[in-house]
Motif scaffolding. Sequence first.
Motif, short mmCIF file in Angstrom:
data_model
loop_
_atom_site.label_atom_id
_atom_site.label_comp_id
_atom_site.label_asym_id
_atom_site.label_seq_id
_atom_site.Cartn_x
_atom_site.Cartn_y
_atom_site.Cartn_z
N THR A 122 4.46 -80.93 3.35
CA THR A 122 4.56 -79.72 2.55
C THR A 122 5.12 -80.04 1.16
O THR A 122 4.59 -79.59 0.14
CB THR A 122 5.44 -78.69 3.28
OG1 THR A 122 4.92 -78.53 4.61
CG2 THR A 122 5.43 -77.36 2.58
N ARG A 154 4.61 -73.49 13.17
CA ARG A 154 6.06 -73.47 12.96
C ARG A 154 6.43 -72.24 12.13
O ARG A 154 5.88 -72.04 11.05
CB ARG A 154 6.50 -74.75 12.23
CG ARG A 154 7.99 -74.96 12.21
CD ARG A 154 8.36 -76.38 11.77
NE ARG A 154 7.90 -76.72 10.43
CZ ARG A 154 8.54 -76.38 9.32
NH1 ARG A 154 9.65 -75.68 9.39
NH2 ARG A 154 8.08 -76.74 8.15
N ASP A 157 -2.20 -78.01 3.19
CA ASP A 157 -1.05 -78.52 3.94
C ASP A 157 -1.27 -78.17 5.40
O ASP A 157 -1.69 -77.06 5.73
CB ASP A 157 0.21 -77.83 3.39
CG ASP A 157 1.46 -78.21 4.16
OD1 ASP A 157 1.49 -79.30 4.75
OD2 ASP A 157 2.42 -77.40 4.14
N GLN A 169 7.67 -71.80 3.49
CA GLN A 169 8.18 -72.98 2.78
C GLN A 169 7.26 -73.38 1.62
O GLN A 169 7.72 -73.66 0.51
CB GLN A 169 8.31 -74.15 3.76
CG GLN A 169 9.01 -75.38 3.16
CD GLN A 169 8.85 -76.63 4.05
OE1 GLN A 169 8.39 -76.54 5.19
NE2 GLN A 169 9.24 -77.77 3.52
N ASP A 201 -0.25 -74.33 8.53
CA ASP A 201 0.73 -74.57 9.58
C ASP A 201 1.18 -73.24 10.18
O ASP A 201 2.22 -72.70 9.82
CB ASP A 201 1.92 -75.35 9.01
CG ASP A 201 2.89 -75.78 10.10
OD1 ASP A 201 2.66 -75.41 11.27
OD2 ASP A 201 3.85 -76.49 9.79
MG MG Z 1 5.31 -78.82 6.51
#
Ligand code: MG
Length: 443
Positions: A114, A140, A188, A146, A137
């Motif tokens: 990331t 998570r 990502d 993020q 992603d």
């Molecule tokens: Mg990551």
Amino acid sequence: MLGNLSTKLQRILRDLKGEGRIAERHIQVAMREIRIALLEADVHFKVVKEFVSRVKARALGQEVLRNLMPGQQVVKIVLDELVELFGREEADLRFSKLSPSVILLVGLHGSGKTTTTGKLALWLQKKGHHPLMVSTDVHRPAAIEQLSIIARDIEIRVYEDKGSDPVGLAKKALQHTLNTGFDILLIDTAGRLHSDAELMTELSRIAEAVNPTEVLLVADAMTGQDAVNSAREFNQCLNLSGVVLTKMDGDARGGAALSIKTVTGTPIKFIGVGEKYEALEVFHPEGMASRILGMGDVLSLIDKAQEVVDEDHARDMLKKLQRNEFTLEDFREQLRQLRRLGPLEQVLGMLPQVGLLKGVKKMQLDEKQLVHLEAIMSSMTAKERAGYKIIKASRRKRIAKGSGRPVSEVNRLLRRYVQMKKMMTKVGKSFSSKGLPKLGFPI
Ligand SMILES: [Mg+2]
Ligand SMILES: Nc1nc2c(ncn2[C@@H]2O[C@H](COP(=O)(O)OP(=O)(O)OP(=O)(O)O)[C@@H](O)[C@H]2O)c(=O)[nH]1
């Protein structure tokens, strides 16, 4: 960077150079030591074996032993073979002919995907591209958030959409990229503790859906051979086009960096050298090899300098140096630019070991001292900075007070400045006016 290995190799080669005449047994001893140093650095045992046998064969070659400077010759062979390990060809980032280029970043959990997505987007933007980022992603919690935070920090757009299907998200982001003016899509992806079948299937499906121009494996250099093993596994499923080796700023031993190309056939394209978004460097095989042997990495330094240094300013500075007009004002500006280049230790590591470096080392400048030096110079008046000779005792006292530093430090700074002025003028004169303008500060 790779400090331990670097120190050991430099010592072994220095010892060898110290021998008046080199006989076969000297080379045998040095090769044994190099082998141990590489194994201790966690370099893959097969890579070590081949490396040492190649260096040895060449070093024992007649032309070396009969050479006037055999030690030097061996250094050159080691350097050469190190470059070979990294892959002699520079592996540039590929772009697709038709916009957009799609860059897929994959890797184990916590390897830096990331962060690297953000760093790479910023790097591409500085090169004139218009990147868009997306995180797939969905596994998570907060992973997507993020990337959004990073996007806000670096002021680069991120594609966001509801949905819990990574492949669907990637496709939608690509469609959005096609519909808008972005020329690069950075994807990502999720990580795992170990590469497992489920993750590989997910990544392969994403790759199939977006047909990436680059599939970059983000690997943590600190994990040594684990990074190499994961590279091998990812490569089996995904056809990697390059590696980004992160955390090279830490005490990575070198195992990953020196083995990954040979073991997986995939070249290192970038290295991550810190947590900041600017801490990404293009990987130069020759530069890295010579950095390890303590010969600096001028190529990377030029990359860095070009990013932060104003060329016109650099040209002016060079002229001033040649005319011996290097004032305290210039000195202060140089320090500012130096600090913008990044942590001092990293910058110094890139300088070739010319006489000047010893000068810089002797000064023992550390980060905090730089701040103090700048404070002292900022407490001077413009007139004082333009002509240091007027700075007599009472002015020194005032400057000390203004900067909150002792008078002895002001004195030392002035002494150093005079020394530096002499040294730099000499160096400045040795470059033609065309010679160095890209390198913002005179090394
Ligand atoms: Mg990551
Ligand atoms: N020192 C240093 N830290 C880094 C570097 N690259 C990433 N990091 C740090 O490594 C940690 C993990 O980075 P992430 O980018 O979240 O890693 P990730 O691969 O996306 O992790 P997951 O999404 O959980 O799989 C963060 O604390 C980063 O700041 C680097 O080059 N140097």
